[in-house]
Design a protein around this motif. Structure first.
Motif, PDB file in Angstrom:
ATOM      1  N   GLY A 132       0.821  -1.395  -0.049  1.00 30.60           N
ATOM      2  CA  GLY A 132       0.143  -0.002  -0.199  1.00 30.60           C
ATOM      3  C   GLY A 132       1.130   1.316  -0.049  1.00 30.60           C
ATOM      4  O   GLY A 132       2.131   1.265   0.128  1.00 30.60           O
ATOM      5  N   GLU A 138     -10.493   0.506   9.052  1.00 29.58           N
ATOM      6  CA  GLU A 138     -10.368   1.161   7.923  1.00 29.58           C
ATOM      7  C   GLU A 138     -11.560   2.486   7.554  1.00 29.58           C
ATOM      8  O   GLU A 138     -11.488   3.422   7.173  1.00 29.58           O
ATOM      9  CB  GLU A 138     -10.147   0.158   6.726  1.00 29.58           C
ATOM     10  CG  GLU A 138      -8.803  -0.476   6.571  1.00 29.58           C
ATOM     11  CD  GLU A 138      -8.862  -1.433   5.304  1.00 29.58           C
ATOM     12  OE1 GLU A 138      -7.934  -1.293   4.720  1.00 29.58           O
ATOM     13  OE2 GLU A 138      -9.942  -2.301   5.280  1.00 29.58           O
ATOM     14  N   LYS A 139     -12.865   1.918   7.602  1.00 35.86           N
ATOM     15  CA  LYS A 139     -13.930   2.493   7.473  1.00 35.86           C
ATOM     16  C   LYS A 139     -13.931   3.821   8.265  1.00 35.86           C
ATOM     17  O   LYS A 139     -14.409   5.077   7.988  1.00 35.86           O
ATOM     18  CB  LYS A 139     -15.266   1.706   7.689  1.00 35.86           C
ATOM     19  CG  LYS A 139     -16.571   2.307   7.217  1.00 35.86           C
ATOM     20  CD  LYS A 139     -17.528   1.469   7.133  1.00 35.86           C
ATOM     21  CE  LYS A 139     -19.152   2.055   6.892  1.00 35.86           C
ATOM     22  NZ  LYS A 139     -20.027   1.239   6.959  1.00 35.86           N
ATOM     23  N   ARG A 168     -11.308  -4.177   8.824  1.00 38.71           N
ATOM     24  CA  ARG A 168     -12.169  -3.392   7.761  1.00 38.71           C
ATOM     25  C   ARG A 168     -13.010  -2.251   8.515  1.00 38.71           C
ATOM     26  O   ARG A 168     -13.220  -1.322   7.830  1.00 38.71           O
ATOM     27  CB  ARG A 168     -13.008  -4.425   7.196  1.00 38.71           C
ATOM     28  CG  ARG A 168     -12.033  -5.560   6.257  1.00 38.71           C
ATOM     29  CD  ARG A 168     -11.186  -4.936   5.281  1.00 38.71           C
ATOM     30  NE  ARG A 168     -10.480  -5.917   4.614  1.00 38.71           N
ATOM     31  CZ  ARG A 168      -9.103  -5.664   4.166  1.00 38.71           C
ATOM     32  NH1 ARG A 168      -8.430  -4.485   4.505  1.00 38.71           N
ATOM     33  NH2 ARG A 168      -8.506  -6.669   3.360  1.00 38.71           N
ATOM     34  N   SER A 198       0.447   0.120   7.639  1.00 37.44           N
ATOM     35  CA  SER A 198      -0.241   0.245   6.292  1.00 37.44           C
ATOM     36  C   SER A 198      -0.349  -1.413   6.063  1.00 37.44           C
ATOM     37  O   SER A 198      -1.107  -1.745   4.739  1.00 37.44           O
ATOM     38  CB  SER A 198       0.518   0.787   5.376  1.00 37.44           C
ATOM     39  OG  SER A 198       2.031   0.266   5.350  1.00 37.44           O
ATOM     40  N   SER A 226      -6.433   3.173   4.478  1.00 38.30           N
ATOM     41  CA  SER A 226      -6.384   1.659   4.169  1.00 38.30           C
ATOM     42  C   SER A 226      -5.354   0.726   4.692  1.00 38.30           C
ATOM     43  O   SER A 226      -3.957   1.122   5.018  1.00 38.30           O
ATOM     44  CB  SER A 226      -6.154   1.552   2.416  1.00 38.30           C
ATOM     45  OG  SER A 226      -5.005   2.223   2.162  1.00 38.30           O
ATOM     46  N   CYS A 227      -5.316  -0.508   4.724  1.00 38.96           N
ATOM     47  CA  CYS A 227      -4.443  -1.509   5.234  1.00 38.96           C
ATOM     48  C   CYS A 227      -4.496  -2.867   4.490  1.00 38.96           C
ATOM     49  O   CYS A 227      -5.483  -3.424   4.083  1.00 38.96           O
ATOM     50  CB  CYS A 227      -4.977  -1.727   6.805  1.00 38.96           C
ATOM     51  SG  CYS A 227      -3.755  -2.814   7.654  1.00 38.96           S
ATOM     52  N   LYS A 228      -3.321  -3.226   3.919  1.00 37.81           N
ATOM     53  CA  LYS A 228      -3.105  -4.569   3.513  1.00 37.81           C
ATOM     54  C   LYS A 228      -3.109  -5.582   4.575  1.00 37.81           C
ATOM     55  O   LYS A 228      -2.748  -5.522   5.500  1.00 37.81           O
ATOM     56  CB  LYS A 228      -1.807  -4.631   2.624  1.00 37.81           C
ATOM     57  CG  LYS A 228      -1.603  -3.520   1.459  1.00 37.81           C
ATOM     58  CD  LYS A 228      -2.501  -4.092   0.309  1.00 37.81           C
ATOM     59  CE  LYS A 228      -2.326  -3.009  -0.975  1.00 37.81           C
ATOM     60  NZ  LYS A 228      -2.739  -3.680  -2.288  1.00 37.81           N
ATOM     61  N   ASP A 235      -3.748 -10.172   0.846  1.00 38.08           N
ATOM     62  CA  ASP A 235      -3.105  -9.462  -0.222  1.00 38.08           C
ATOM     63  C   ASP A 235      -1.542 -10.028  -0.504  1.00 38.08           C
ATOM     64  O   ASP A 235      -1.249  -9.935  -1.645  1.00 38.08           O
ATOM     65  CB  ASP A 235      -2.881  -7.871   0.238  1.00 38.08           C
ATOM     66  CG  ASP A 235      -4.210  -7.192   0.234  1.00 38.08           C
ATOM     67  OD1 ASP A 235      -5.074  -7.224  -0.697  1.00 38.08           O
ATOM     68  OD2 ASP A 235      -4.593  -6.969   1.296  1.00 38.08           O
TER      69      ASP A 235
END
Length: 484
Positions: free
Chosen positions: A114, A173-174, A170, A148, A179-181, A313
């Motif tokens: 990311g 993140e919201k 998740r 990240s 964002s996070c891998k 990922d």
């Protein structure tokens, strides 16, 4: 040297590199199209590091020319540019320039880890613990503090817990807009001590220098008071040879193989580095001199792959040792889905170090992959005194291949556990900041670790290119061409 002699040596290096490109043309044809320039540059760098050019470097520096000290990402191009300053123009110009290599690594890092957050030049991977599930605010703070990539280890917990971790990430993140891998490490072979006879009830047994004991998969055929240790994995003992080293408990106990017979091996204790000379159950065992037949991808790993392919990922390949290991992992994942996670090669054994150029070239058959320097087991395998040397060599070869590196194991470990870093750890963290990604393990002070890493990285990376290196021959480079 006069300028004519310098020119002659540079031209000889250029000739060697062009010959290698031709002789490895079949191999290059199997590399992913997007990685062929990078693979060719890796071969050129291996040629360079197969030669002793220290005297040439000193002479180049003395006359004000490039000493080739920072040419990893654009090896042949740097030689050609230097020759051009001497009035010699090459017929074919190398495609891997400094700008090309820098952009390739940057783009690959972004794909794997990311985009680094503001004020961070490196990505940060944080190892998740099941306790995080009851602390949603902590996960949000980790994201805000620079995380990240979230790392989940298949060696711990179970699939339902891993899924809960991902769902919590998740939600964070919201809530944060960051964002996070997701990186998931396969467990790999669990080579751990199992006390079969003496010491079984207590879970430990006292050892002395010169003492002999047995390594065996079963307790059959031994007396009640015999000390018998199982490595918890099959096909290991049959690979042992007399004189090879066997290390227990992160290298604290060193033994030598004295004899082998009927799938058992007699070991002799030659060093105990702990104040408490006990061999305990569930401690790691390393076989740095032995070519093991144990599969890198275990049956348990294969049961984890459907979840990994669905949710990750990137996938960390523990205990990888050969190109065939990578081929097997790819084949298993491709049976699950046409689209599977990018592979991160965990370099943690002496064998993976010896095979490292071949591992890189195999990895380059996929569009994107990375390398994790897993310094814990690696230090035990190669010897702590060699760790600094080997981790640098791995970094150089990765830069030559334009492959992102994850710097892992014990980064600011004391700070993480006790809240106070040692001076040596600060220096180590400064070196970690040169990697594309820094991994931190579990601990009680993760937020403090991220804050310190950011400050250290900000200062260290401003001096990234200040050192002028001298290139003695690398054993890794020479052995690659010898084997091929």
């Amino acid at each position: 040297m006069n300028l004519q002699e310098i020119q002659g040596e540079l031209q000889e290096l250029e000739l060697q590199m062009n010959k290698i490109s031709l002789s490895f043309s079949d191999l290059l044809g199997h590399i992913h199209l997007e990685n062929r320039i990078s693979a060719e540059n890796l071969l050129h760098y291996l040629v360079l590091r197969s030669n002793d050019i220290q005297n040439l470097q000193n002479e180049l520096h003395a006359v004000g020319l490039s000493s080739l000290a920072s040419c990893e990402s654009h090896t042949l191009h740097q030689i050609q540019v230097t020759l051009e300053r001497l009035g010699i123009k090459s017929e074919t110009v190398a495609k891997s320039t400094s700008e090309f290599g820098e952009n390739k690594i940057k783009n690959s890092s972004k794909h794997l880890f990311g985009k680094p957050q503001k004020k961070w030049l490196s990505a940060v991977m944080v190892t998740f613990d099941s306790s995080f599930l009851s602390q949603p605010e902590l996960i949000e703070e980790l994201l805000k503090s620079g995380m990240s990539v979230a790392r989940i280890n298949c060696a711990h917990d179970q699939e339902s817990v891993w899924l809960s971790m991902i769902q919590a990430i998740r939600r964070a993140e919201k809530n944060t807009g960051l964002s996070c891998k997701i990186h998931i490490d396969l467990a790999g072979p669990k080579i751990r001590t199992v006390l079969l006879k003496k010491g079984r009830k207590k879970g430990k047994v006292e050892l002395k220098i010169g003492q002999k004991f047995w390594l065996s998969e079963t307790e059959d055929g031994f007396e009640k008071d015999d000390l018998v240790v199982s490595p918890n994995e099959s096909n290991i003992i049959e690979s042992l040879r007399i004189g090879e080293r066997v290390l227990f408990d992160d290298g604290m106990i060193l033994c030598l193989v004295k004899s082998t017979d009927d799938n058992k091996a007699l070991l002799e204790v030659v060093r105990i580095s702990s104040k408490k000379p006990y061999l305990k159950a569930e401690k790691g065992i390393n076989f740095p001199d032995t070519k093991l037949n144990t599969p890198s991808l275990t049956a348990y790993d294969q049961t984890c792959l459907p979840f990994v392919v669905s949710e990750a990922d990137t996938v960390g390949f523990s205990f990888v040792r050969s190109p065939e290991d990578i081929q097997q992992l790819r084949a298993e994942m491709s049976q699950i889905s046409n689209s599977y996670p990018s592979v991160i090669l965990k370099i943690e054994t002496a064998e993976s170090v010896r095979n490292f150029p071949s591992l890189l070239l195999e990895g380059m058959k996929d569009l994107s992959f990375g390398v994790m320097i897993a310094r814990g087991d690696l230090a035990v395998e190669i010897g702590f005194e060699r760790l600094v040397e080997i981790q640098e060599e791995i970094s150089w070869l990765c830069e030559a291949a334009h492959v992102p590196v994850i710097w892992a194991t014990q980064v600011l470990e004391s700070l993480h556990k006790s809240g106070l870093a040692t001076r040596a750890e600060i220096t180590d963290a400064g070196r970690a900041a040169m990697a594309e990604c820094i991994m931190v393990n579990k601990g009680a002070h993760t937020l403090e670790v991220l804050k310190s890493l950011r400050e250290i990285a900000k200062r260290s990376q401003g001096h990234r290119r200040k050192n002028r290196l001298l290139f003695r021959p690398l054993g890794i480079a020479r052995s690659f061409f010898t084997v091929e």
